[in-house]
Design a protein around this motif. Structure first.
Motif, PDB file in Angstrom:
ATOM      1  N   ASP A  32       0.868  -1.189   0.000  1.00  0.00           N
ATOM      2  CA  ASP A  32       0.000   0.000   0.000  1.00  0.00           C
ATOM      3  C   ASP A  32       0.901   1.233   0.000  1.00  0.00           C
ATOM      4  OD1 ASP A  32      -2.307   1.808   0.503  1.00  0.00           O
ATOM      5  OD2 ASP A  32      -3.337  -0.056   0.997  1.00  0.00           O
ATOM      6  N   ASP A  33       0.340   2.425   0.236  1.00  0.00           N
ATOM      7  CA  ASP A  33       1.171   3.629   0.226  1.00  0.00           C
ATOM      8  C   ASP A  33       2.122   3.683   1.415  1.00  0.00           C
ATOM      9  OD1 ASP A  33      -1.614   4.705  -1.190  1.00  0.00           O
ATOM     10  OD2 ASP A  33       0.235   5.372  -2.123  1.00  0.00           O
ATOM     11  N   ALA A  34       1.709   3.068   2.516  1.00  0.00           N
ATOM     12  CA  ALA A  34       2.575   2.994   3.697  1.00  0.00           C
ATOM     13  C   ALA A  34       2.213   1.718   4.459  1.00  0.00           C
ATOM     14  CB  ALA A  34       2.359   4.219   4.594  1.00  0.00           C
ATOM     15  N   SER A  78       2.984  12.663   1.031  1.00  0.00           N
ATOM     16  CA  SER A  78       1.861  12.303   0.162  1.00  0.00           C
ATOM     17  C   SER A  78       1.402  10.862   0.412  1.00  0.00           C
ATOM     18  CB  SER A  78       2.293  12.495  -1.295  1.00  0.00           C
ATOM     19  OG  SER A  78       1.235  12.186  -2.156  1.00  0.00           O
ATOM     20  N   ASP A  79       2.342   9.976   0.650  1.00  0.00           N
ATOM     21  CA  ASP A  79       1.985   8.575   0.958  1.00  0.00           C
ATOM     22  C   ASP A  79       1.291   8.454   2.309  1.00  0.00           C
ATOM     23  OD1 ASP A  79       2.703   7.069  -1.311  1.00  0.00           O
ATOM     24  OD2 ASP A  79       4.813   7.185  -0.768  1.00  0.00           O
ATOM     25  N   ILE A  80       1.713   9.252   3.271  1.00  0.00           N
ATOM     26  CA  ILE A  80       1.040   9.254   4.584  1.00  0.00           C
ATOM     27  C   ILE A  80      -0.387   9.798   4.426  1.00  0.00           C
ATOM     28  CG2 ILE A  80       1.044  10.261   6.912  1.00  0.00           C
ATOM     29  CD1 ILE A  80       3.262   8.181   6.624  1.00  0.00           C
ATOM     30  N   LEU A 152      -7.285   2.368   2.956  1.00  0.00           N
ATOM     31  CA  LEU A 152      -6.409   1.534   2.139  1.00  0.00           C
ATOM     32  C   LEU A 152      -6.796   1.599   0.667  1.00  0.00           C
ATOM     33  CD1 LEU A 152      -6.261  -1.615   4.445  1.00  0.00           C
ATOM     34  CD2 LEU A 152      -4.819   0.423   4.458  1.00  0.00           C
ATOM     35  N   ARG A 153      -5.942   1.003  -0.156  1.00  0.00           N
ATOM     36  CA  ARG A 153      -6.265   0.897  -1.580  1.00  0.00           C
ATOM     37  C   ARG A 153      -7.370  -0.136  -1.800  1.00  0.00           C
ATOM     38  NH1 ARG A 153      -0.122   0.439  -4.096  1.00  0.00           N
ATOM     39  NH2 ARG A 153       0.540   2.555  -3.540  1.00  0.00           N
ATOM     40  N   SER A 154      -7.541  -1.015  -0.859  1.00  0.00           N
ATOM     41  CA  SER A 154      -8.371  -2.205  -1.060  1.00  0.00           C
ATOM     42  C   SER A 154      -9.832  -2.043  -0.662  1.00  0.00           C
ATOM     43  CB  SER A 154      -7.751  -3.363  -0.268  1.00  0.00           C
ATOM     44  OG  SER A 154      -7.619  -2.987   1.097  1.00  0.00           O
ATOM     45  N   ILE A 233      -5.488   6.486  -2.564  1.00  0.00           N
ATOM     46  CA  ILE A 233      -4.090   6.313  -2.994  1.00  0.00           C
ATOM     47  C   ILE A 233      -3.613   7.690  -3.449  1.00  0.00           C
ATOM     48  CG2 ILE A 233      -4.736   5.774  -5.416  1.00  0.00           C
ATOM     49  CD1 ILE A 233      -2.502   3.655  -5.440  1.00  0.00           C
ATOM     50  N   ASP A 234      -2.322   7.952  -3.411  1.00  0.00           N
ATOM     51  CA  ASP A 234      -1.852   9.215  -3.974  1.00  0.00           C
ATOM     52  C   ASP A 234      -1.362   8.968  -5.396  1.00  0.00           C
ATOM     53  OD1 ASP A 234       0.513   7.862  -3.095  1.00  0.00           O
ATOM     54  OD2 ASP A 234       1.601   9.753  -3.231  1.00  0.00           O
ATOM     55  N   ILE A 235      -1.443  10.002  -6.220  1.00  0.00           N
ATOM     56  CA  ILE A 235      -1.099   9.832  -7.638  1.00  0.00           C
ATOM     57  C   ILE A 235       0.364  10.185  -7.837  1.00  0.00           C
ATOM     58  CG2 ILE A 235      -1.626  10.505 -10.003  1.00  0.00           C
ATOM     59  CD1 ILE A 235      -4.498  10.920  -9.155  1.00  0.00           C
ATOM     60  N   SER A 236       1.217   9.168  -7.717  1.00  0.00           N
ATOM     61  CA  SER A 236       2.640   9.394  -7.944  1.00  0.00           C
ATOM     62  C   SER A 236       3.059   8.877  -9.312  1.00  0.00           C
ATOM     63  CB  SER A 236       3.474   8.749  -6.836  1.00  0.00           C
ATOM     64  OG  SER A 236       3.150   7.396  -6.701  1.00  0.00           O
ATOM     65  N   ASP A 237       2.412   7.833  -9.803  1.00  0.00           N
ATOM     66  CA  ASP A 237       2.823   7.239 -11.087  1.00  0.00           C
ATOM     67  C   ASP A 237       1.819   7.479 -12.215  1.00  0.00           C
ATOM     68  OD1 ASP A 237       5.037   6.287  -9.789  1.00  0.00           O
ATOM     69  OD2 ASP A 237       4.223   4.302  -9.457  1.00  0.00           O
TER      70      ASP A 237
HETATM   71 MG    MG Z   1       1.788   6.307  -3.038  1.00  0.00          MG
END
Ligand code: MG
Length: 351
Positions: A32-34, A78-80, A152-154, A233-237
């Motif tokens: 996940d992000d963290a 951003s992930d936090i 979470l992402r899930s 989720i954060d948009i990093s990719d």
């Molecule tokens: Mg992330």
């Protein structure tokens, strides 16, 4: 086997197979992000980490040390944010090539401190070592979230509305401006060093989006404190990659509408200048560090209204979570339905 054969996410899966562990304290491990683990009855500790390498993630042709310090912390905050948490502490480790001056390292930490102060995140340690020729930065951030606010992402559910904060694609447009001859887009309107035209201003906004991204901690906290956010989720990719993470990990499909994906006018102008499609910046560009999240349809209007009142900008509804058999789909501007392939930025270049 070469890394590019399996890509970043294939590699993460393999690492997970070796080291993954479970315990009653650990709520979220790799993926996940963290990571999240229980630290008290009601609170969870969050841990995330990131590496930035000169020539791969940044270049001193266009980064100052202060901007780099800001950015190195921002990507972790951003992930936090994506977990619904607050960032508390940061640890920085630097691999320093001989060419780097002491004053530059101080400038780097001034950038870190400037952003850290905004979010009450303190640097509490780290390590420094010699590096052969390039600057190497590793950052770990420790955060905290109330157990019931962990997002979470899930968690996406069929029927959920899908939102993004702010606008997308700007950071990629900014990077392209920085990488190309900067004085070509748009034609410089004014005196050197000063912003004296709308064109300069727009260029500056896009460049800032890349150099000094704004982590959405306050926005994420507002969302999890006031609404039942199901997945985040954060948009990093890039949007394409992140929406696939949510769908895969939630076991759902999605229908996004291309016409609703928020792209600002500066990004559109940059795209036109570089003969790129603005939608590609949004889907594949990444590094916008906006939040992508889902919440039930019933709260959608209220959520958008309250968010706008609080922050003075939009969180835009871009689609709906569907059953898994519906796939991860985009309705294009001309009404076609096409699959959204998870081709964001891949750190090992498998694309
Ligand atoms: Mg992330």
């Amino acid at each position: 086997m070469q890394l590019k054969e399996i890509g970043e996410f294939g590699l993460i899966d393999r690492i997970k197979n070796i080291v993954d562990t479970s315990s009653t304290e650990l709520l979220v491990g790799i993926g996940d992000d963290a990571a999240a683990f229980r630290s008290s009855k009601d609170h969870l500790t969050l841990v995330t980490t990131d590496v930035l390498i000169e020539g791969v993630h940044f270049d001193f042709d266009y980064f100052t040390f202060q901007q780099l310090g800001w950015r190195a912390l921002a990507v972790n905050l951003s992930d936090i944010a994506a977990m619904g948490g607050r960032a508390k502490y940061a640890v920085f480790s630097l691999g320093l090539p001989e060419k780097i001056q002491v004053e530059s390292i101080e400038e780097f930490y001034r950038g870190v401190k400037e952003l850290g102060d905004k979010f009450q995140t303190a640097v509490i340690g780290g390590d420094t070592t010699q590096s052969p020729d390039r600057l190497f930065i590793s950052v770990t951030v420790v955060g905290e979230v109330e157990k019931e606010k962990l997002t979470l992402r899930s968690g996406a559910q069929v029927g959920d509305a899908v939102f993004v904060t702010g606008t997308l694609g700007g950071a990629q447009a900014g990077l392209q401006i920085l990488k190309s001859a900067m004085n070509k887009f748009p034609p410089r309107g004014g005196i050197k060093g000063g912003v004296s035209s709308t064109a300069d201003l727009k260029r500056g906004v896009l460049i800032d989006k890349h150099l000094t991204p704004q982590p959405r901690i306050n926005e994420a906290r507002f969302l999890v404190e006031n609404f039942p956010i199901h997945a985040m989720i954060d948009i990093s990719d890039g949007l394409a990659s992140e929406i696939n993470h949510i769908c895969q990990q939630s076991g759902v499909g999605v229908l996004l509408r291309a016409g609703d994906i928020p792209i600002d006018s500066a990004t559109r102008e940059a795209a036109a200048f570089f003969k790129e499609r603005p939608l590609n910046y949004a889907l594949r560009g990444g590094e916008d560090f906006e939040l992508l999240f889902t919440a039930s349809e019933e709260v959608a209007n209220e959520l958008q209204k309250k968010f706008r009142e609080k922050f003075g900008f939009e969180c835009v509804r871009i689609g709906t979570i569907k059953a898994p058999q519906d796939g991860v789909t985009l309705k294009t501007l001309d009404g076609k339905f096409i699959p959204i392939l998870a081709k964001g930025y891949d750190h090992f270049g498998t694309e």
